[in-house]
Design a protein around this motif. Structure first.
Motif, PDB file in Angstrom:
ATOM      1  N   LEU A 167      28.455  52.066  41.753  1.00 56.25           N
ATOM      2  CA  LEU A 167      29.622  51.164  41.781  1.00 56.25           C
ATOM      3  C   LEU A 167      29.931  50.721  43.211  1.00 56.25           C
ATOM      4  O   LEU A 167      30.281  49.561  43.445  1.00 56.25           O
ATOM      5  CB  LEU A 167      30.834  51.841  41.152  1.00 56.25           C
ATOM      6  CG  LEU A 167      30.754  52.057  39.642  1.00 56.25           C
ATOM      7  CD1 LEU A 167      31.959  52.866  39.156  1.00 56.25           C
ATOM      8  CD2 LEU A 167      30.643  50.745  38.903  1.00 56.25           C
ATOM      9  N   ARG A 168      29.794  51.621  44.161  1.00 55.35           N
ATOM     10  CA  ARG A 168      30.006  51.248  45.568  1.00 55.35           C
ATOM     11  C   ARG A 168      28.968  50.220  46.015  1.00 55.35           C
ATOM     12  O   ARG A 168      29.286  49.261  46.716  1.00 55.35           O
ATOM     13  CB  ARG A 168      29.946  52.484  46.456  1.00 55.35           C
ATOM     14  CG  ARG A 168      31.166  53.348  46.361  1.00 55.35           C
ATOM     15  CD  ARG A 168      31.081  54.510  47.307  1.00 55.35           C
ATOM     16  NE  ARG A 168      32.142  55.446  47.036  1.00 55.35           N
ATOM     17  CZ  ARG A 168      32.044  56.750  47.196  1.00 55.35           C
ATOM     18  NH1 ARG A 168      30.933  57.290  47.669  1.00 55.35           N
ATOM     19  NH2 ARG A 168      33.060  57.539  46.921  1.00 55.35           N
ATOM     20  N   SER A 169      27.728  50.436  45.607  1.00 58.90           N
ATOM     21  CA  SER A 169      26.658  49.500  45.951  1.00 58.90           C
ATOM     22  C   SER A 169      26.923  48.129  45.337  1.00 58.90           C
ATOM     23  O   SER A 169      26.738  47.101  45.986  1.00 58.90           O
ATOM     24  CB  SER A 169      25.309  50.036  45.472  1.00 58.90           C
ATOM     25  OG  SER A 169      24.298  49.091  45.702  1.00 58.90           O
ATOM     26  N   ARG A 170      27.377  48.120  44.089  1.00 55.92           N
ATOM     27  CA  ARG A 170      27.725  46.856  43.429  1.00 55.92           C
ATOM     28  C   ARG A 170      28.749  46.085  44.250  1.00 55.92           C
ATOM     29  O   ARG A 170      28.599  44.898  44.506  1.00 55.92           O
ATOM     30  CB  ARG A 170      28.369  47.106  42.066  1.00 55.92           C
ATOM     31  CG  ARG A 170      27.493  47.466  40.968  1.00 55.92           C
ATOM     32  CD  ARG A 170      28.332  47.545  39.708  1.00 55.92           C
ATOM     33  NE  ARG A 170      27.671  48.303  38.662  1.00 55.92           N
ATOM     34  CZ  ARG A 170      28.163  48.461  37.455  1.00 55.92           C
ATOM     35  NH1 ARG A 170      29.330  47.918  37.157  1.00 55.92           N
ATOM     36  NH2 ARG A 170      27.514  49.144  36.556  1.00 55.92           N
ATOM     37  N   GLU A 171      29.807  46.804  44.608  1.00 55.45           N
ATOM     38  CA  GLU A 171      30.894  46.161  45.344  1.00 55.45           C
ATOM     39  C   GLU A 171      30.406  45.636  46.693  1.00 55.45           C
ATOM     40  O   GLU A 171      30.689  44.498  47.073  1.00 55.45           O
ATOM     41  CB  GLU A 171      32.050  47.133  45.547  1.00 55.45           C
ATOM     42  CG  GLU A 171      33.229  46.511  46.239  1.00 55.45           C
ATOM     43  CD  GLU A 171      34.393  47.466  46.406  1.00 55.45           C
ATOM     44  OE1 GLU A 171      35.442  46.995  46.872  1.00 55.45           O
ATOM     45  OE2 GLU A 171      34.266  48.665  46.103  1.00 55.45           O
ATOM     46  N   THR A 172      29.645  46.443  47.401  1.00 51.96           N
ATOM     47  CA  THR A 172      29.158  46.048  48.725  1.00 51.96           C
ATOM     48  C   THR A 172      28.251  44.832  48.652  1.00 51.96           C
ATOM     49  O   THR A 172      28.440  43.855  49.385  1.00 51.96           O
ATOM     50  CB  THR A 172      28.404  47.221  49.377  1.00 51.96           C
ATOM     51  OG1 THR A 172      29.291  48.336  49.473  1.00 51.96           O
ATOM     52  CG2 THR A 172      27.898  46.846  50.753  1.00 51.96           C
ATOM     53  N   THR A 173      27.262  44.864  47.758  1.00 45.87           N
ATOM     54  CA  THR A 173      26.303  43.755  47.689  1.00 45.87           C
ATOM     55  C   THR A 173      26.956  42.494  47.132  1.00 45.87           C
ATOM     56  O   THR A 173      26.689  41.392  47.622  1.00 45.87           O
ATOM     57  CB  THR A 173      25.070  44.126  46.846  1.00 45.87           C
ATOM     58  OG1 THR A 173      25.482  44.512  45.525  1.00 45.87           O
ATOM     59  CG2 THR A 173      24.277  45.244  47.505  1.00 45.87           C
ATOM     60  N   THR A 174      27.818  42.638  46.149  1.00 50.58           N
ATOM     61  CA  THR A 174      28.482  41.461  45.577  1.00 50.58           C
ATOM     62  C   THR A 174      29.434  40.832  46.584  1.00 50.58           C
ATOM     63  O   THR A 174      29.473  39.603  46.728  1.00 50.58           O
ATOM     64  CB  THR A 174      29.226  41.831  44.278  1.00 50.58           C
ATOM     65  OG1 THR A 174      28.284  42.397  43.351  1.00 50.58           O
ATOM     66  CG2 THR A 174      29.869  40.608  43.645  1.00 50.58           C
ATOM     67  N   ASP A 175      30.187  41.657  47.297  1.00 48.25           N
ATOM     68  CA  ASP A 175      31.094  41.112  48.321  1.00 48.25           C
ATOM     69  C   ASP A 175      30.328  40.390  49.424  1.00 48.25           C
ATOM     70  O   ASP A 175      30.753  39.338  49.893  1.00 48.25           O
ATOM     71  CB  ASP A 175      31.959  42.227  48.927  1.00 48.25           C
ATOM     72  CG  ASP A 175      33.049  42.708  47.982  1.00 48.25           C
ATOM     73  OD1 ASP A 175      33.265  42.072  46.927  1.00 48.25           O
ATOM     74  OD2 ASP A 175      33.682  43.740  48.297  1.00 48.25           O
ATOM     75  N   ALA A 176      29.188  40.940  49.821  1.00 52.62           N
ATOM     76  CA  ALA A 176      28.378  40.281  50.851  1.00 52.62           C
ATOM     77  C   ALA A 176      27.843  38.949  50.340  1.00 52.62           C
ATOM     78  O   ALA A 176      27.825  37.952  51.067  1.00 52.62           O
ATOM     79  CB  ALA A 176      27.227  41.190  51.283  1.00 52.62           C
TER      80      ALA A 176
END
Length: 190
Positions: A167-176
Motif C-alpha cells: 500500500l505504501r508503494s502504491r501511494e508513492t508510485t501513484t503520487d509520483a
C-alpha cells in the motif's frame, strides 16, 4: 501642341498615375492583411494542436490511472480473500496487468518521458505487489503478517506486513505519476 491637348494629356497621365498608385497601395495593404491572417491561422492551428495534444495526454493519463486502479482493486480483493479463492482469480490478475501494460504503452507514446518513467514505476509496483501477494498466499497464515525480527535501528517498513508495504508503494508510485502528469499538463497549457 495645342493647350487643350496638353491639359488632356496631363490630366490623363495624372489620373493613370493616381490609379496605379492607388492599386499599388491597395495591393500592399491586401498582401499585409493576407500575411497577418495567415500568421493568425498558423497560431490558431498551433494552439489547437497544443490543446488537442494536452487533451489526448490527459485522457491517456486518466485511462492509465483507471487501469492501475482496477489492478489495485483486484489486489485489494485478493488480500482479503481466503487462499482457496485466490488461485481461481489468477486469470483476472493477468487481464488486469495486461490492461495496465497496454495503458502504459499509450502513456509512453503520449509522453513526455518523465511521465512515462513514473508510469513504468507504477506498473513495476503493481507487478511486485502481485508477486508479493503470491508469496504471501503461499506463506502459512500464522506467519504471513508476523513482523520479521529486525536489528535495532532498522526502518519500520521492514517490520510492516507485505500488504502494508504494498500500500505504501502504491501511494508513492501513484503520487509520483500524478505529480509528473500535472507538470506535463501545466507545461502544455497555452
Amino acid at each position: 501642341m495645342n493647350d487643350t491637348v496638353a491639359v488632356a494629356l496631363i490630366t490623363s497621365l495624372s489620373t493613370l498615375t493616381a490609379a496605379g498608385l492607388a492599386g499599388w497601395v491597395s495591393a500592399r495593404t491586401n498582401d499585409r492583411q493576407l500575411r497577418h491572417q495567415a500568421a493568425l491561422a498558423r497560431e490558431e492551428r498551433a494552439e489547437r494542436r497544443a490543446l488537442d495534444r494536452r487533451e489526448l495526454r490527459r485522457e491517456t493519463y486518466e485511462r492509465f490511472l483507471a487501469r492501475a486502479d482496477a489492478a489495485y482493486r483486484l489486489l485489494d480483493e485478493w488480500w482479503q480473500a481466503p487462499p482457496s479463492a485466490r488461485a481461481a482469480a489468477a486469470e483476472e490478475g493477468f487481464a488486469a496487468r495486461r490492461a495496465l501494460d497496454e495503458a502504459l504503452v499509450r502513456v509512453r507514446l503520449a509522453g513526455p518521458e518523465a511521465v512515462a518513467e513514473r508510469a513504468r514505476a507504477v506498473v513495476r509496483g503493481v507487478g511486485e505487489e502481485f508477486r508479493t501477494h503470491a508469496g504471501a498466499a503461499r506463506t502459512p497464515p500464522d506467519t504471513a503478517h508476523r513482523p520479521a525480527s529486525s536489528p535495532a535501528g532498522s526502518a519500520p517498513s521492514s517490520t510492516a506486513s507485505p500488504r502494508t508495504r504494498a500500500l505504501r508503494s502504491r501511494e508513492t508510485t501513484t503520487d509520483a505519476f500524478l505529480a509528473a502528469a500535472r507538470t506535463a499538463l501545466r507545461e502544455e497549457t497555452p
